[in-house]
Design an enzyme around this catalytic site. Structure first.
Site, PDB file in Angstrom:
ATOM      1  N   HIS A 209      34.204  13.795  72.840  1.00 26.29           N
ATOM      2  CA  HIS A 209      35.384  14.023  71.762  1.00 26.29           C
ATOM      3  C   HIS A 209      36.534  13.813  72.719  1.00 26.29           C
ATOM      4  CE1 HIS A 209      36.336  17.749  74.112  1.00 26.29           C
ATOM      5  NE2 HIS A 209      35.063  17.817  74.527  1.00 26.29           N
ATOM      6  N   GLU A 292      28.018  21.586  73.392  1.00 28.45           N
ATOM      7  CA  GLU A 292      28.434  21.788  74.619  1.00 28.45           C
ATOM      8  C   GLU A 292      27.680  22.949  75.448  1.00 28.45           C
ATOM      9  OE1 GLU A 292      28.782  20.578  77.582  1.00 28.45           O
ATOM     10  OE2 GLU A 292      30.757  19.940  77.615  1.00 28.45           O
TER      11      GLU A 292
END
Length: 422
Positions: A209, A292
Site C-alpha cells: 500500500h 498486516e
C-alpha cells in the site's frame, strides 16, 4: 446442472494413531474455492480418516447445492474403489462410513476418481494443520468460504479454553491464535534444466500500500490504528494504477493485464487497491489473510520507543519468527495465514494475473516461501511503500520470483510521487 469438485484427504500418525481429515469444495466450472474443512478426529486409521474427509466434503457440497453433480477426487485408491462399488467394504469400522458417504448424494449424482498425491495438496495441508493444532491442545475451526467479493476467513486453530471467550469478545485479536506451519503450503522448487514448457503461470503482483502518516514516521503499523493514506499515498496509489491498469485497461507489458484485484481489509490497502481496481474496471475482493501483522503493544511506536518501553519483548520478537509482542502475533502466524490466502487465490484465478494489495510482512513471507528461504530473511528485505514484487506459480509447484521492491511506477515523466520509502 452445476458441478462441484470435492478434494479430500486423511492423515494418521501411527496408523492407527492421531488422525485428522481435510477437504475442499470447488466450483467445477470456474475452479473457485467454495469451502475448506478440517478436523482432528482422535485415534483412527488412515483409511477411516480418508472416509471422514470424503463425508465432510460431501456434506459441505450438499449444503452449497444439493442438486449439484459432485466429482470426488482423492489419492486413496482403496476409498475410491470402494465408494465406486468396485471393491467391497469389509472392515467393520468403515462400513457405516461408506454408507454415510453414499447417502449424501444419489448414485447418479456423484463420481469418485483417484488422483496423484501431488494433485491433492490442499486437502492434505488442511488435514496436517488440523493434526498439528490438536497436538498443541487446540481445536481447528474451518468454515465455508463466503461468496465472491466478500471477506474470506481462513480456517484457524483456537485453544479449547479460548473458544467461548473469543466468541464473546469482539475486541480479541483476529489472528492471535493462528498456528505457524513449518513449511510453505506450496513448496518451491526450481525447474529442471531443459524441462518442457510448464504452461502459463498464475502470476501474483504483490503491491504494498501507499504511505500513511505512520509510514513516514517509521512507526509500527499493523492492525491497531488502521490509518488512511496521506496525499502522497493517494498519489502513489494512482501511479500504481496507471502502471498496472492505465487508461482503458492498458497494462505493464512485462506483467500483463490484471484479471482480478484482492486486498487486505485494512483501510490503507483498500484505498490503494481501489485506485487500481477502478482503473481496470473491476471490484476488489477483500481477503483477511493478507492483513498486516498485529504488532500488539508495539503498535504506533517507533523502534526507539518500543526498545525503551519493551526492551525484552522487542528483542524476543526479532530473535525468532515465532516471537510475538504482547497482544500481537508472530511472523510465523502471518506466514501461515498469508500462505492459505495465497492458495485460495491460486485456485480461484488459475493461470491468470492477480494484483494483491497488502503489507510488508505478508509480502516478505510469501517471497521467502517462493524462494525457499528461511522466514528469518524477512528482517533482511527492504520493501518501499507502493512497491511491487511479482511471483509466478506454475501448476507443478515451480515458483519464479520475477522482481522485488520495484518502484519504477513512482516515476512518471520525470516526476517522483513522493519518495518510494516514504
Amino acid at each position: 446442472m452445476r458441478v462441484l469438485i470435492v478434494e479430500a484427504d486423511g492423515a494418521s500418525r501411527g496408523n492407527p494413531g492421531a488422525a485428522s481429515y481435510g477437504a475442499v469444495v470447488r466450483d467445477g466450472r470456474t475452479g473457485e474455492l467454495l469451502a475448506e474443512l478440517a478436523e482432528a478426529i482422535g485415534r483412527a486409521t488412515n483409511n477411516v480418516a480418508e472416509y471422514r474427509g470424503v463425508i465432510a466434503g460431501l456434506e459441505a457440497a450438499r449444503r452449497i447445492d444439493p442438486q449439484a453433480r459432485v466429482e470426488v477426487r482423492m489419492d486413496s485408491k482403496l476409498v475410491v474403489e470402494q465408494l465406486s462399488g468396485r471393491w467391497q467394504v469389509k472392515h467393520p469400522s468403515m462400513k457405516p462410513l461408506a454408507q454415510r458417504a453414499r447417502e449424501l448424494f444419489p448414485p447418479n449424482g456423484v463420481s469418485f476418481a483417484w488422483v496423484p498425491r501431488s494433485q491433492n495438496k490442499h486437502a492434505d495441508r488442511l488435514a496436517n494443520q488440523a493434526l498439528d493444532a490438536a497436538s498443541r491442545g487446540e481445536v481447528w475451526r474451518a468454515q465455508v468460504l463466503p461468496a465472491a467479493g466478500e471477506a474470506a476467513h481462513s480456517p484457524r486453530p483456537v485453544s479449547s479454553a479460548a473458544v467461548s471467550s473469543q466468541a464473546a469478545s469482539p475486541a480479541a485479536s483476529p489472528a492471535a491464535s493462528l498456528a505457524p506451519v513449518s513449511r510453505p503450503a506450496v513448496e518451491p522448487r526450481a525447474p529442471a534444466a531443459g524441462s518442457a514448457d510448464l504452461g502459463a503461470p498464475t502470476r501474483l503482483l504483490l503491491l504494498r500500500h501507499g504511505p500513511t502518516a505512520l509510514t513516514g514516521e517509521k512507526r509500527f503499523s499493523g492492525v491497531g490504528a488502521d490509518p488512511e493514506l496521506t496525499e502522497q499515498g493517494l498519489a502513489q496509489a494512482r501511479a500504481a494504477a496507471r502502471r498496472l491498469a492505465g487508461p482503458h485497461g492498458a497494462a505493464d507489458p512485462r506483467y500483463g493485464r490484471v484479471d482480478a484485484v484482492i486486498t487486505s481489509p485494512l483501510r490503507r490497502a483498500r484505498q490503494t487497491a481501489l485506485a487500481v481496481a477502478e482503473a481496470a474496471g473491476m471490484e476488489p475482493r477483500v481477503e483477511q489473510g493478507f492483513r498486516e501483522l498485529h504488532f500488539g503493544v508495539f503498535e504506533a511506536l517507533t523502534f526507539a520507543e518500543a526498545r525503551a518501553q519493551y526492551p525484552d519483548e522487542l528483542a524476543a520478537f526479532f530473535a525468532s519468527t515465532a516471537g510475538a509482542a504482547p497482544g500481537g502475533e508472530s511472523v510465523d502466524e502471518v506466514a501461515s495465514r498469508a500462505a492459505a490466502a495465497r492458495d485460495r487465490a491460486l485456485v480461484r484465478f488459475a493461470r491468470k494475473t492477480v494484483l494483491i494489495v497488502t503489507h510488508v510482512t505478508p509480502i516478505k513471507t510469501l517471497l521467502c516461501q517462493a524462494l525457499g528461504a528461511p522466514l528469518t530473511a524477512v528482517h533482511r528485505m527492504e520493501l518501499s511503500a507502493a512497491s511491487l514484487s511479482v511471483i509466478d506459480y506454475y501448476d507443478d509447484g515451480v515458483t519464479n520470483v520475477r522482481c522485488v521492491n520495484d518502484t519504477a511506477h513512482l516515476y512518471d515523466t520525470g516526476h517522483l510521487y513522493g519518495t518510494p520509502g516514504g
